[in-house]
Design a protein around this motif. Sequence first.
Motif, mmCIF file in Angstrom:
data_model
loop_
_atom_site.group_PDB
_atom_site.id
_atom_site.type_symbol
_atom_site.label_atom_id
_atom_site.label_comp_id
_atom_site.label_asym_id
_atom_site.label_seq_id
_atom_site.Cartn_x
_atom_site.Cartn_y
_atom_site.Cartn_z
ATOM 1 N N GLN A 123 1.009 -1.357 0.316
ATOM 2 C CA GLN A 123 -0.357 -0.133 -0.244
ATOM 3 C C GLN A 123 0.868 0.992 0.509
ATOM 4 O OE1 GLN A 123 -3.152 -0.300 -0.382
ATOM 5 N NE2 GLN A 123 -2.951 -2.696 0.233
ATOM 6 N N THR A 124 1.710 1.071 -0.103
ATOM 7 C CA THR A 124 3.187 2.362 -0.269
ATOM 8 C C THR A 124 3.616 2.532 -1.410
ATOM 9 O OG1 THR A 124 4.405 0.957 1.034
ATOM 10 C CG2 THR A 124 2.926 2.774 2.725
ATOM 11 N N LEU A 125 4.024 3.520 -2.078
ATOM 12 C CA LEU A 125 5.546 4.013 -3.059
ATOM 13 C C LEU A 125 6.431 3.284 -2.489
ATOM 14 C CD1 LEU A 125 3.958 7.607 -3.515
ATOM 15 C CD2 LEU A 125 3.259 5.761 -4.950
ATOM 16 N N GLU A 126 6.933 3.874 -1.484
ATOM 17 C CA GLU A 126 8.414 2.739 -1.555
ATOM 18 C C GLU A 126 8.445 1.439 -1.529
ATOM 19 O OE1 GLU A 126 12.285 3.609 2.351
ATOM 20 O OE2 GLU A 126 10.188 4.048 2.177
ATOM 21 N N GLY A 127 7.024 0.947 -1.056
ATOM 22 C CA GLY A 127 7.160 -0.307 -1.190
ATOM 23 C C GLY A 127 7.222 -1.293 -2.015
ATOM 24 N N THR A 153 10.482 10.153 -4.023
ATOM 25 C CA THR A 153 11.268 9.038 -2.772
ATOM 26 C C THR A 153 12.176 7.287 -3.706
ATOM 27 O OG1 THR A 153 8.413 8.496 -2.471
ATOM 28 C CG2 THR A 153 10.565 6.412 -2.412
ATOM 29 N N ILE A 227 -2.225 3.261 -6.628
ATOM 30 C CA ILE A 227 -1.324 3.623 -4.726
ATOM 31 C C ILE A 227 -1.642 4.954 -4.529
ATOM 32 C CG2 ILE A 227 0.104 3.772 -3.380
ATOM 33 C CD1 ILE A 227 1.041 0.745 -3.755
ATOM 34 N N LYS A 228 -1.205 6.407 -5.515
ATOM 35 C CA LYS A 228 -1.404 7.617 -5.764
ATOM 36 C C LYS A 228 -3.011 8.145 -5.640
ATOM 37 C CE LYS A 228 2.640 8.233 -7.746
ATOM 38 N NZ LYS A 228 3.815 9.078 -9.049
ATOM 39 N N ILE A 231 -3.838 7.339 -2.220
ATOM 40 C CA ILE A 231 -3.491 8.758 -1.431
ATOM 41 C C ILE A 231 -4.726 10.498 -1.692
ATOM 42 C CG2 ILE A 231 -1.598 10.233 -0.457
ATOM 43 C CD1 ILE A 231 0.357 7.422 -1.423
#
Length: 235
Positions: A123-127, A153, A227-228, A231
Motif C-alpha cells: 500500500q506504499t510507494l516505497e514498498g 522517493t 496507490i497515488k 492517497i
Amino acid sequence: VQASIPDIILLDVNMPGMTGYEVCTELRKHNASSNIPIIFVSAMDNVEERLAGFEAGGNEYITKPIDPERVLEKITYYIEHQAEAKQAKADSNTAMQVAMEAMTSSSELGQIIEFVKTSQNIQTLEGIGKQLCEVTQAFGITASAVIYGSPNTYINCSSDSMEARVLSKFRNSKERIISIGVRTMACSDSMGVLINDMPVDDESRYGRFKDHLAVLSSICDGRLLTIKSQISLTD
C-alpha cells in the motif's frame, strides 16, 4: 600429439624407447588424447598381442603386411565415427544449455508472477520500489529506483547520488528502455529504474533481463498510479 591433436593415430608396437602399448596407455591418461582413435599396426600376429593392444586402449589391431584398402577403410570409419561422436556431444551440450535456459527463464517468470501477486497487497510507494529491487536482486542484478512525486522517493540510492542524477536525467525520455554499456534504465510515467550491472557478456541473459525490466516497470507503473490515487482520495 601435445603440439597438435591428430584425428587418428597409427601406432607400431615394437619401437625404441617406449613400446606402442606404453605410448597408447600414456595417451589415454590425458583428456586431450583420451578419445583419439588409435590403430595398432604390427607384425606380431597372435591373440595375446591383440589383447594387449585393446587393454592398452587401442581401437583396432591390424597386422603386417598391411592391406592398404583395409587400412583406409578403418581410418575412414574411425574418423567418421569420431566426427559423429563430437557432433553428438555438441548437440547434447546445446540441448542441455537450451534446457537450462528454459528452466532459468521459467524461474524468472515465476518470480515476476509472484511480484504481481505480492504488489497487490503493498500500500506504499516505497514498498513497491523495494519489492521491485528485491526481484531484480533475485535475478542477480542490482537496481536503484526513483518514484516521482513531491518529493521523489528514492530506493537503494540517495537523492544526491550519481544514480539519482542519472535517473533524473532520463526522466522525460521518450524511450522506455535505455541501455548504455552495463547500465540499463527503464522509464515510466511513475518511476525510473536503473540497473548498473547488466550481464552484457551474456547475450541471452541480457536480452531476458531487458524484457523482464520492461514488464516489471509496466506493472509497477500501474500499481503506483493506483496507490497515488488512493492517497489523493484520502487527503
